[in-house]
Design a protein around this motif. Structure first.
Motif, PDB file in Angstrom:
ATOM      1  N   TRP A 148       0.673  -1.114   0.227  1.00  0.00           N
ATOM      2  CA  TRP A 148      -0.132   0.018  -0.082  1.00  0.00           C
ATOM      3  C   TRP A 148       0.841   1.166  -0.033  1.00  0.00           C
ATOM      4  O   TRP A 148       0.347   2.459  -0.491  1.00  0.00           O
ATOM      5  N   ASP A 164       0.266  12.365  -0.115  1.00  0.00           N
ATOM      6  CA  ASP A 164      -1.424  12.283  -0.722  1.00  0.00           C
ATOM      7  C   ASP A 164      -1.849  11.097  -1.105  1.00  0.00           C
ATOM      8  O   ASP A 164      -2.985  10.577  -0.813  1.00  0.00           O
ATOM      9  N   GLU A 165      -0.868  10.277  -1.711  1.00  0.00           N
ATOM     10  CA  GLU A 165      -1.302   9.014  -2.238  1.00  0.00           C
ATOM     11  C   GLU A 165      -1.328   7.898  -1.072  1.00  0.00           C
ATOM     12  O   GLU A 165      -2.218   7.021  -1.035  1.00  0.00           O
ATOM     13  N   ARG A 220      -2.166   8.725   2.190  1.00  0.00           N
ATOM     14  CA  ARG A 220      -3.186   9.137   2.709  1.00  0.00           C
ATOM     15  C   ARG A 220      -4.687   8.573   2.189  1.00  0.00           C
ATOM     16  O   ARG A 220      -5.477   8.207   2.754  1.00  0.00           O
ATOM     17  N   GLU A 221      -4.685   8.742   0.834  1.00  0.00           N
ATOM     18  CA  GLU A 221      -5.854   8.313   0.057  1.00  0.00           C
ATOM     19  C   GLU A 221      -5.924   6.661   0.277  1.00  0.00           C
ATOM     20  O   GLU A 221      -7.123   6.116   0.373  1.00  0.00           O
ATOM     21  N   THR A 222      -4.685   6.107   0.263  1.00  0.00           N
ATOM     22  CA  THR A 222      -4.845   4.523   0.214  1.00  0.00           C
ATOM     23  C   THR A 222      -5.334   4.174   1.599  1.00  0.00           C
ATOM     24  O   THR A 222      -6.273   3.348   1.787  1.00  0.00           O
ATOM     25  N   ARG A 257      -7.055   5.903   3.642  1.00  0.00           N
ATOM     26  CA  ARG A 257      -8.374   6.502   3.732  1.00  0.00           C
ATOM     27  C   ARG A 257      -9.544   5.389   3.046  1.00  0.00           C
ATOM     28  O   ARG A 257     -10.437   4.803   3.485  1.00  0.00           O
ATOM     29  N   ALA A 258      -8.979   5.049   1.708  1.00  0.00           N
ATOM     30  CA  ALA A 258      -9.958   4.108   0.982  1.00  0.00           C
ATOM     31  C   ALA A 258      -9.900   2.610   1.521  1.00  0.00           C
ATOM     32  O   ALA A 258     -10.941   2.202   1.336  1.00  0.00           O
ATOM     33  N   GLN A 259      -9.131   2.407   2.387  1.00  0.00           N
ATOM     34  CA  GLN A 259      -9.062   1.027   3.079  1.00  0.00           C
ATOM     35  C   GLN A 259      -9.715   1.196   4.529  1.00  0.00           C
ATOM     36  O   GLN A 259      -9.964   0.230   5.212  1.00  0.00           O
ATOM     37  N   GLY A 260     -10.071   2.353   4.990  1.00  0.00           N
ATOM     38  CA  GLY A 260     -10.716   2.675   6.128  1.00  0.00           C
ATOM     39  C   GLY A 260      -9.671   2.356   7.437  1.00  0.00           C
ATOM     40  O   GLY A 260     -10.204   2.355   8.553  1.00  0.00           O
TER      41      GLY A 260
END
Length: 155
Positions: free
Chosen positions: A41, A54-55, A57-59, A61-64
């Motif tokens: 990840w 940012d990438e 953080r997004e990963t 976030r997307a995985q919770g």
């Protein structure tokens, strides 16, 4: 040990520990025989270094993922002589870098997460002092090392 994150909406990425049977919250983990989820990840597939802030953080976030739990003692065991080995990507310095980037908050203060070095298998000491030196705390009465940590993911 039962970890209890701050809320019922927590989801934990466990690193180095595949015995999460008693977790009372959603958990994502891999065994030592699988590729590290943390590395999959967070690492750039070309350089092996961290992806951009940012990438990452997004990963997460997307995985919770709300917390990352790292079992340093198990990772040390895997890295010990004659054992399975463990990815070079997972280091105390990597987690410090994630904190510097503002992705992770400070690790929770967990007094039970400390082991006196004199209680550690002497065959494991050289690996700890090389790979995990940042986990060692030296005091006038001896030294100990941090066996596990829980890092909240910053919002």
């Amino acid at each position: 040990m039962v970890l209890r994150p701050a809320s019922l909406t927590s989801r934990v990425l466990a690193v180095g520990d595949a015995e999460m049977f008693y977790a009372r919250f959603p958990v994502v983990y891999n065994t030592v025989f699988d590729r590290s989820i943390l590395e999959l990840w967070l690492a750039d597939s070309t350089s092996g270094e961290l992806r951009g802030r940012d990438e990452i953080r997004e990963t997460l976030r997307a995985q919770g993922i709300t917390h990352i739990y790292v079992n340093w003692l198990e990772i040390l065991r895997y890295r010990s002589p004659g054992n399975y080995g463990y990815t070079q990507f997972v280091t105390p310095e990597r987690f410090a870098e994630l904190q510097t980037l503002g992705i992770l908050a400070a690790a929770w203060n967990i007094p039970e997460a400390s082991l006196d070095l004199d209680r550690l298998d002497p065959l494991w000491r050289p690996e700890l002092e090389d790979w995990g030196a940042g986990l060692i705390t030296r005091r006038p009465d001896g030294a100990s090392f941090t066996t596990f940590q829980v890092f909240p993911v910053t919002p």
